[in-house]
Design a protein around this motif. Sequence first.
Motif, PDB file in Angstrom:
ATOM      1  N   GLY A  89      14.034  45.009   3.322  1.00  0.00           N
ATOM      2  CA  GLY A  89      13.165  43.722   2.995  1.00  0.00           C
ATOM      3  C   GLY A  89      14.134  42.697   2.705  1.00  0.00           C
ATOM      4  O   GLY A  89      13.801  41.536   1.910  1.00  0.00           O
ATOM      5  N   LEU A  90      15.334  42.820   3.118  1.00  0.00           N
ATOM      6  CA  LEU A  90      16.387  41.820   3.069  1.00  0.00           C
ATOM      7  C   LEU A  90      16.733  41.240   4.311  1.00  0.00           C
ATOM      8  O   LEU A  90      16.679  41.881   5.237  1.00  0.00           O
ATOM      9  CB  LEU A  90      17.477  42.589   2.102  1.00  0.00           C
ATOM     10  CG  LEU A  90      17.116  43.254   0.997  1.00  0.00           C
ATOM     11  CD1 LEU A  90      18.316  43.942   0.303  1.00  0.00           C
ATOM     12  CD2 LEU A  90      16.811  42.040  -0.125  1.00  0.00           C
ATOM     13  N   ALA A  91      17.644  40.034   4.187  1.00  0.00           N
ATOM     14  CA  ALA A  91      18.305  39.558   5.157  1.00  0.00           C
ATOM     15  C   ALA A  91      19.767  39.541   5.158  1.00  0.00           C
ATOM     16  O   ALA A  91      20.323  39.190   4.084  1.00  0.00           O
ATOM     17  CB  ALA A  91      17.672  38.092   5.526  1.00  0.00           C
ATOM     18  N   SER A  92      20.439  40.085   6.187  1.00  0.00           N
ATOM     19  CA  SER A  92      21.769  40.038   6.070  1.00  0.00           C
ATOM     20  C   SER A  92      22.618  39.194   7.160  1.00  0.00           C
ATOM     21  O   SER A  92      23.588  38.703   7.125  1.00  0.00           O
ATOM     22  CB  SER A  92      22.468  41.455   6.569  1.00  0.00           C
ATOM     23  OG  SER A  92      21.974  41.743   7.782  1.00  0.00           O
ATOM     24  N   GLY A 137      14.609  48.132  17.704  1.00  0.00           N
ATOM     25  CA  GLY A 137      15.320  47.328  16.482  1.00  0.00           C
ATOM     26  C   GLY A 137      16.310  46.289  17.214  1.00  0.00           C
ATOM     27  O   GLY A 137      16.648  45.451  16.370  1.00  0.00           O
ATOM     28  N   ILE A 138      16.461  46.324  18.265  1.00  0.00           N
ATOM     29  CA  ILE A 138      17.303  45.248  18.952  1.00  0.00           C
ATOM     30  C   ILE A 138      16.769  43.934  18.753  1.00  0.00           C
ATOM     31  O   ILE A 138      15.593  43.454  18.835  1.00  0.00           O
ATOM     32  CB  ILE A 138      17.296  45.279  20.471  1.00  0.00           C
ATOM     33  CG1 ILE A 138      18.182  46.760  20.822  1.00  0.00           C
ATOM     34  CG2 ILE A 138      18.255  44.302  21.195  1.00  0.00           C
ATOM     35  CD1 ILE A 138      19.596  46.787  20.411  1.00  0.00           C
ATOM     36  N   GLY A 139      17.646  43.063  18.083  1.00  0.00           N
ATOM     37  CA  GLY A 139      17.438  41.698  17.830  1.00  0.00           C
ATOM     38  C   GLY A 139      16.844  41.444  16.212  1.00  0.00           C
ATOM     39  O   GLY A 139      16.791  40.489  16.082  1.00  0.00           O
ATOM     40  N   SER A 140      16.610  42.389  15.785  1.00  0.00           N
ATOM     41  CA  SER A 140      15.996  42.489  14.225  1.00  0.00           C
ATOM     42  C   SER A 140      17.220  42.622  13.482  1.00  0.00           C
ATOM     43  O   SER A 140      18.216  42.823  13.697  1.00  0.00           O
ATOM     44  CB  SER A 140      15.086  43.259  13.971  1.00  0.00           C
ATOM     45  OG  SER A 140      15.618  44.630  13.953  1.00  0.00           O
ATOM     46  N   ASP A 141      17.074  41.995  12.237  1.00  0.00           N
ATOM     47  CA  ASP A 141      17.989  41.657  11.249  1.00  0.00           C
ATOM     48  C   ASP A 141      18.387  43.216  10.729  1.00  0.00           C
ATOM     49  O   ASP A 141      17.476  44.066  10.493  1.00  0.00           O
ATOM     50  CB  ASP A 141      17.790  41.072   9.982  1.00  0.00           C
ATOM     51  CG  ASP A 141      18.985  40.829   9.160  1.00  0.00           C
ATOM     52  OD1 ASP A 141      19.189  41.728   8.483  1.00  0.00           O
ATOM     53  OD2 ASP A 141      19.322  39.639   9.063  1.00  0.00           O
ATOM     54  N   ALA A 142      19.606  43.657  10.669  1.00  0.00           N
ATOM     55  CA  ALA A 142      20.074  44.827  10.336  1.00  0.00           C
ATOM     56  C   ALA A 142      19.550  45.373   8.913  1.00  0.00           C
ATOM     57  O   ALA A 142      19.374  46.752   8.701  1.00  0.00           O
ATOM     58  CB  ALA A 142      21.652  45.281  10.504  1.00  0.00           C
ATOM     59  N   ILE A 187      24.001  51.522   6.494  1.00  0.00           N
ATOM     60  CA  ILE A 187      23.777  50.139   6.172  1.00  0.00           C
ATOM     61  C   ILE A 187      23.595  50.006   4.745  1.00  0.00           C
ATOM     62  O   ILE A 187      24.160  49.096   3.817  1.00  0.00           O
ATOM     63  CB  ILE A 187      23.010  49.577   6.924  1.00  0.00           C
ATOM     64  CG1 ILE A 187      23.546  49.879   8.403  1.00  0.00           C
ATOM     65  CG2 ILE A 187      22.328  48.131   6.521  1.00  0.00           C
ATOM     66  CD1 ILE A 187      22.238  49.222   9.576  1.00  0.00           C
ATOM     67  N   GLU A 188      22.561  50.840   4.093  1.00  0.00           N
ATOM     68  CA  GLU A 188      22.272  50.596   2.430  1.00  0.00           C
ATOM     69  C   GLU A 188      23.629  50.874   1.835  1.00  0.00           C
ATOM     70  O   GLU A 188      23.782  50.261   0.747  1.00  0.00           O
ATOM     71  CB  GLU A 188      21.241  51.577   2.398  1.00  0.00           C
ATOM     72  CG  GLU A 188      20.449  51.325   0.802  1.00  0.00           C
ATOM     73  CD  GLU A 188      19.275  52.235   0.854  1.00  0.00           C
ATOM     74  OE1 GLU A 188      18.655  52.048  -0.402  1.00  0.00           O
ATOM     75  OE2 GLU A 188      18.873  53.137   1.630  1.00  0.00           O
ATOM     76  N   ALA A 189      24.338  51.911   2.158  1.00  0.00           N
ATOM     77  CA  ALA A 189      25.406  52.357   1.543  1.00  0.00           C
ATOM     78  C   ALA A 189      26.484  51.272   1.397  1.00  0.00           C
ATOM     79  O   ALA A 189      27.199  50.814   0.346  1.00  0.00           O
ATOM     80  CB  ALA A 189      26.144  53.421   1.927  1.00  0.00           C
ATOM     81  N   ILE A 190      26.732  50.696   2.490  1.00  0.00           N
ATOM     82  CA  ILE A 190      27.732  49.423   2.659  1.00  0.00           C
ATOM     83  C   ILE A 190      27.341  48.427   1.701  1.00  0.00           C
ATOM     84  O   ILE A 190      28.083  47.777   1.044  1.00  0.00           O
ATOM     85  CB  ILE A 190      27.733  48.915   4.186  1.00  0.00           C
ATOM     86  CG1 ILE A 190      28.471  49.977   4.835  1.00  0.00           C
ATOM     87  CG2 ILE A 190      28.244  47.652   3.977  1.00  0.00           C
ATOM     88  CD1 ILE A 190      28.334  49.822   6.397  1.00  0.00           C
ATOM     89  N   ARG A 191      25.783  47.865   1.860  1.00  0.00           N
ATOM     90  CA  ARG A 191      25.329  46.808   0.814  1.00  0.00           C
ATOM     91  C   ARG A 191      25.520  47.309  -0.521  1.00  0.00           C
ATOM     92  O   ARG A 191      25.938  46.219  -1.273  1.00  0.00           O
ATOM     93  CB  ARG A 191      23.933  46.851   1.211  1.00  0.00           C
ATOM     94  CG  ARG A 191      23.343  45.462   0.427  1.00  0.00           C
ATOM     95  CD  ARG A 191      21.694  45.469   0.761  1.00  0.00           C
ATOM     96  NE  ARG A 191      21.141  44.524  -0.128  1.00  0.00           N
ATOM     97  CZ  ARG A 191      20.688  44.863  -1.330  1.00  0.00           C
ATOM     98  NH1 ARG A 191      20.835  45.817  -1.905  1.00  0.00           N
ATOM     99  NH2 ARG A 191      20.242  43.589  -2.051  1.00  0.00           N
ATOM    100  N   ASP A 192      25.617  48.531  -0.979  1.00  0.00           N
ATOM    101  CA  ASP A 192      25.649  48.911  -2.344  1.00  0.00           C
ATOM    102  C   ASP A 192      27.070  49.008  -2.483  1.00  0.00           C
ATOM    103  O   ASP A 192      27.005  49.511  -3.780  1.00  0.00           O
ATOM    104  CB  ASP A 192      24.563  49.880  -2.843  1.00  0.00           C
ATOM    105  CG  ASP A 192      23.217  49.687  -2.529  1.00  0.00           C
ATOM    106  OD1 ASP A 192      22.783  48.483  -2.348  1.00  0.00           O
ATOM    107  OD2 ASP A 192      22.536  50.854  -2.389  1.00  0.00           O
ATOM    108  N   SER A 193      27.912  49.026  -1.584  1.00  0.00           N
ATOM    109  CA  SER A 193      29.284  49.607  -2.123  1.00  0.00           C
ATOM    110  C   SER A 193      30.047  48.683  -3.047  1.00  0.00           C
ATOM    111  O   SER A 193      30.852  48.961  -4.134  1.00  0.00           O
ATOM    112  CB  SER A 193      29.821  49.813  -0.876  1.00  0.00           C
ATOM    113  OG  SER A 193      30.316  48.579  -0.229  1.00  0.00           O
TER     114      SER A 193
END
Length: 277
Positions: A61-64, A51-56, A29-35
């Motif tokens: 510390g960010l909202a996707s 983690g179910i229901g939480s923001d990925a 997920i971090e790599a995708i965000r930085d790609s």
Amino acid sequence: MANLAPESSNAPIRVAVAGASGRMGRMLIEAIRDSGDCVLMGALDVPASLGIGSDATAFLGLASGVPITADIDQGLAGADVLIDFTRPEGTLAHLAACARLGVSAVVGTTGFTEAQKAEIAAHAQRIAMVMAPNMSVGVNVTLKLLDMAARALATGYDIEIIEAHHRHKVDAPSGTALKMGEVIAHALGRDLKECAVYAREGVTGERDPSSIGFASVRGGDIVGDHTVLFAGTGERIEITHKSASRTTYAQGSLRAVRFLRGRTAGMFDMFDVLGLN
């Protein structure tokens, strides 16, 4: 033979990630965000995950705006490709949905049975898929080196594969070690199923020169170490790859994602992605 679709636009590739709450899932997920050329579209995990229901991207510390869900169809909605590094049973369920929805897949899961591999191959007739036991670019270059070494050292050298992983890994030998064995056996004209030796204890007798030995170490937080030993008379050749971070797997996975753009069906591996075939 894979089918090729017309090249798509330069729009970001929409990616879903399975196992989104796990260590590898978060790295992806971090790599995708930085790609810069991929965007997170969906996040899947098992129903029991906290983690179910939480923001990925909450762990950053960010909202996707992408919630982690156990609903496969919801997690794949709008995605171009799924990246899956989970467990065989979960991956099979995800791939069945991908085939139904027309979502491509990058699969790094290991531990499949022969029957499960056949099921995956059937899905690859409907969707494009990159499947490899290790997505690291360095590991796949190492596999190419092993093919070359095995052909040059075909006689007079005993071959042993030693791998080490963290205490939480559930399968042994590792999928990467088995792939190394398969590459070497193929280069030597052998069948790994017939020449592999996975355990030694007690009086084993002299080593069969046609065998390929495996040894597995489990402990601590070792990300993944693999060494192939070619032991001859008067010399030893060792080819080693050591992973210090799962970042290499994430970056290799994104290369596979980019490779799949414009492809509609077919089974590929990292040699295809890297142009090593």
